[in-house]
Enzyme design. Structure first.
Site, PDB file in Angstrom:
ATOM      1  N   ASN A  54       0.828  -1.215   0.000  1.00 27.14           N
ATOM      2  CA  ASN A  54       0.000   0.000   0.000  1.00 27.14           C
ATOM      3  C   ASN A  54       0.861   1.263   0.000  1.00 27.14           C
ATOM      4  O   ASN A  54       0.357   2.348   0.272  1.00 27.14           O
ATOM      5  CB  ASN A  54      -0.969   0.014   1.195  1.00 27.14           C
ATOM      6  CG  ASN A  54      -0.231   0.167   2.503  1.00 27.14           C
ATOM      7  OD1 ASN A  54       0.994   0.028   2.561  1.00 27.14           O
ATOM      8  ND2 ASN A  54      -0.953   0.460   3.573  1.00 27.14           N
ATOM      9  N   PHE A  84       2.909   2.435   2.070  1.00 27.75           N
ATOM     10  CA  PHE A  84       2.984   3.182   3.330  1.00 27.75           C
ATOM     11  C   PHE A  84       4.412   3.705   3.552  1.00 27.75           C
ATOM     12  O   PHE A  84       4.602   4.812   4.018  1.00 27.75           O
ATOM     13  CB  PHE A  84       2.567   2.294   4.516  1.00 27.75           C
ATOM     14  CG  PHE A  84       2.639   3.018   5.829  1.00 27.75           C
ATOM     15  CD1 PHE A  84       1.596   3.854   6.237  1.00 27.75           C
ATOM     16  CD2 PHE A  84       3.753   2.894   6.659  1.00 27.75           C
ATOM     17  CE1 PHE A  84       1.675   4.554   7.442  1.00 27.75           C
ATOM     18  CE2 PHE A  84       3.833   3.588   7.869  1.00 27.75           C
ATOM     19  CZ  PHE A  84       2.784   4.412   8.258  1.00 27.75           C
ATOM     20  N   ASP A 142      -4.081  -2.921   1.950  1.00 25.26           N
ATOM     21  CA  ASP A 142      -3.534  -2.725   3.299  1.00 25.26           C
ATOM     22  C   ASP A 142      -3.789  -4.014   4.071  1.00 25.26           C
ATOM     23  O   ASP A 142      -4.949  -4.414   4.259  1.00 25.26           O
ATOM     24  CB  ASP A 142      -4.255  -1.545   3.968  1.00 25.26           C
ATOM     25  CG  ASP A 142      -3.652  -1.216   5.316  1.00 25.26           C
ATOM     26  OD1 ASP A 142      -3.122  -2.130   5.988  1.00 25.26           O
ATOM     27  OD2 ASP A 142      -3.710  -0.042   5.712  1.00 25.26           O
ATOM     28  N   TYR A 167       7.377  -1.566  16.963  1.00 24.62           N
ATOM     29  CA  TYR A 167       8.041  -2.419  15.961  1.00 24.62           C
ATOM     30  C   TYR A 167       8.590  -3.690  16.610  1.00 24.62           C
ATOM     31  O   TYR A 167       8.288  -4.802  16.171  1.00 24.62           O
ATOM     32  CB  TYR A 167       9.158  -1.612  15.300  1.00 24.62           C
ATOM     33  CG  TYR A 167       9.896  -2.330  14.207  1.00 24.62           C
ATOM     34  CD1 TYR A 167       9.275  -2.635  12.996  1.00 24.62           C
ATOM     35  CD2 TYR A 167      11.242  -2.682  14.357  1.00 24.62           C
ATOM     36  CE1 TYR A 167       9.967  -3.279  11.979  1.00 24.62           C
ATOM     37  CE2 TYR A 167      11.937  -3.327  13.340  1.00 24.62           C
ATOM     38  CZ  TYR A 167      11.300  -3.626  12.157  1.00 24.62           C
ATOM     39  OH  TYR A 167      11.989  -4.268  11.151  1.00 24.62           O
ATOM     40  N   ARG A 205      17.317   5.603   7.553  1.00 23.61           N
ATOM     41  CA  ARG A 205      18.257   4.609   8.074  1.00 23.61           C
ATOM     42  C   ARG A 205      19.683   5.118   7.895  1.00 23.61           C
ATOM     43  O   ARG A 205      19.968   5.979   7.069  1.00 23.61           O
ATOM     44  CB  ARG A 205      18.057   3.262   7.385  1.00 23.61           C
ATOM     45  CG  ARG A 205      16.811   2.595   7.929  1.00 23.61           C
ATOM     46  CD  ARG A 205      16.624   1.223   7.372  1.00 23.61           C
ATOM     47  NE  ARG A 205      15.706   1.226   6.257  1.00 23.61           N
ATOM     48  CZ  ARG A 205      14.964   0.184   5.896  1.00 23.61           C
ATOM     49  NH1 ARG A 205      15.013  -0.924   6.562  1.00 23.61           N
ATOM     50  NH2 ARG A 205      14.163   0.260   4.868  1.00 23.61           N
TER      51      ARG A 205
END
Ligand code: NAD
Ligand code: UDP
Length: 312
Positions: free
Chosen positions: A33, A35, A57, A145, A186
């Protein structure tokens, strides 16, 4: 030829896996999706008759037929992305993983979970073996997470035990390479893009924290080996490169590879609960999958720099 579903197939790892599996002659269903990814990562694949994109999703249930196996990768993975909406991240790991497990049951398909070294948290064991249970703050900013992935592993094991579902679990350590999101925050993508654009290189904390950086091609090879491993080996298994570097060493390395860069190193606050060290013990992957990473940091970083330079 197999029909392979890749959830999160438009992301960094997923898009590399799509390209690899298509090149091997498989039919690839890429579900995403966007995201935490961009359409450009798969735009080159849309004309391939063996490639199909499903906009969905995974928090919502979905029914699919004819699927032989599933790589379940959908989940925002960089700290800025997964902390943007912690409830969404957690729901993706729990609701989303549950829904994908139902697709696996419906199809009697083998399903592989992309779990993470983050489940070890800020580890007391070093290097980390799969038997280590981890040190995770359940209410910290990373927990959506870390705990989400721990819950995903729980759901996978529960489906294995209750329904004999054909599952595989891998714990992926920090991975880098072409098709990483340029602005996903990152450390490798940040440092390379900062160096290419003569911007300050942002070291968080004093730069003594360590990570082990794995090149994407090594990971893709490990994922495929795990998917094709013996029926009774479900993991979890670590997939990572045991070469361990401080974040300061990584910055130095990247600046050495880009001698023309005018960037200077600056120090910013260390994010809360940032793990101090991380390094995989890969004995299990070596023994069960005959796998080990082969691409050294210098070569991998050079290829990643070339990618970011070309796609600037
Ligand atoms: P990424 O953010 O580039 O890719 C994740 C993909 O999942 C994106 O395309 C995103 O749009 C999609 N996604 C997120 N939530 C979704 C939802 N609810 N429904 C449908 N699609 C959704 O991240 P990545 O680095 O490619 O990571 C892929 C997987 O590997 C993740 O599960 C991550 O936890 C795991 N992993 C990655 C690393 C790493 O170093 N890259 C390390 C450990 C584990
Ligand atoms: N980091 C950093 N500068 C950046 C981005 C990250 O010093 O611009 C640090 C971060 O604090 C962590 C390490 O680099 O110690 C790896 O961060 P990343 O977000 O890539 O992965 P993770 O923390 O999830 O391992």
């Amino acid at each position: 030829m197999k029909k392979i579903l890749i959830t999160g197939g438009a992301g960094f790892i997923g898009s590399n896996l799509c390209r690899y599996l298509l090149a091997k002659g498989h039919k690839v269903l890429c579900l995403d999706n966007f995201f935490s990814s961009k359409k450009s990562s798969i735009s080159g694949l849309l004309d391939d008759p063996h490639f199909e994109f499903i906009s969905h999703d995974i928090i919502e249930p979905i029914s699919l037929s004819g699927v032989d196996c599933i790589y379940h990768l959908a989940c925002p993975a960089s700290p800025p992305n997964y902390q943007k909406d912690p409830i969404y991240t957690f729901r993706t790991s729990v609701w989303g993983t549950y829904n994908i497990l139902q697709v696996a049951r419906e199809n009697q398909a083998r399903v592989l979970l992309a779990s993470t070294s983050e489940i070890y948290g800020d580890p007391f064991q070093h290097p980390q073996t799969e038997t280590y249970w981890g040190n995770v703050n359940p209410i910290g900013p990373r927990s959506c997470y870390d705990e989400g992935k721990r819950a995903s592993e729980t759901l996978f094991m529960a489906h294995y035990n209750m329904h004999s579902l054909d599952i595989k679990i891998v714990r992926i350590f920090n991975t880098y390479g072409p098709y990483m999101g340029r602005d996903d925050g990152r450390v490798v993508s940040n440092f390379i893009n900062q160096a290419l654009n003569n911007q300050d290189i942002t070291i968080y904390g004093d730069g003594t924290q360590t990570r082990s950086f794995q090149y994407i091609d090594d990971l893709v090879n490990g994922l495929v080996k795990m998917m094709n491993s013996e029926d009774d080996f479900v993991g979890p298994v670590n997939l990572g490169n045991p070469g361990e570097y401080t974040v300061a060493q990584l910055a130095e390395f990247i600046l050495k590879l880009l001698p023309e860069s005018k960037s200077k190193v600056v120090y910013k606050d260390l994010p809360i609960n940032d793990p101090k060290k991380r390094k995989p013990d890969i004995s299990l992957a070596k023994a069960k999958l005959d796998w080990k990473p082969v691409i050294e940091l210098e070569r991998g970083l050079t290829q990643t720099i070339d990618y970011f330079r070309i796609t600037q």
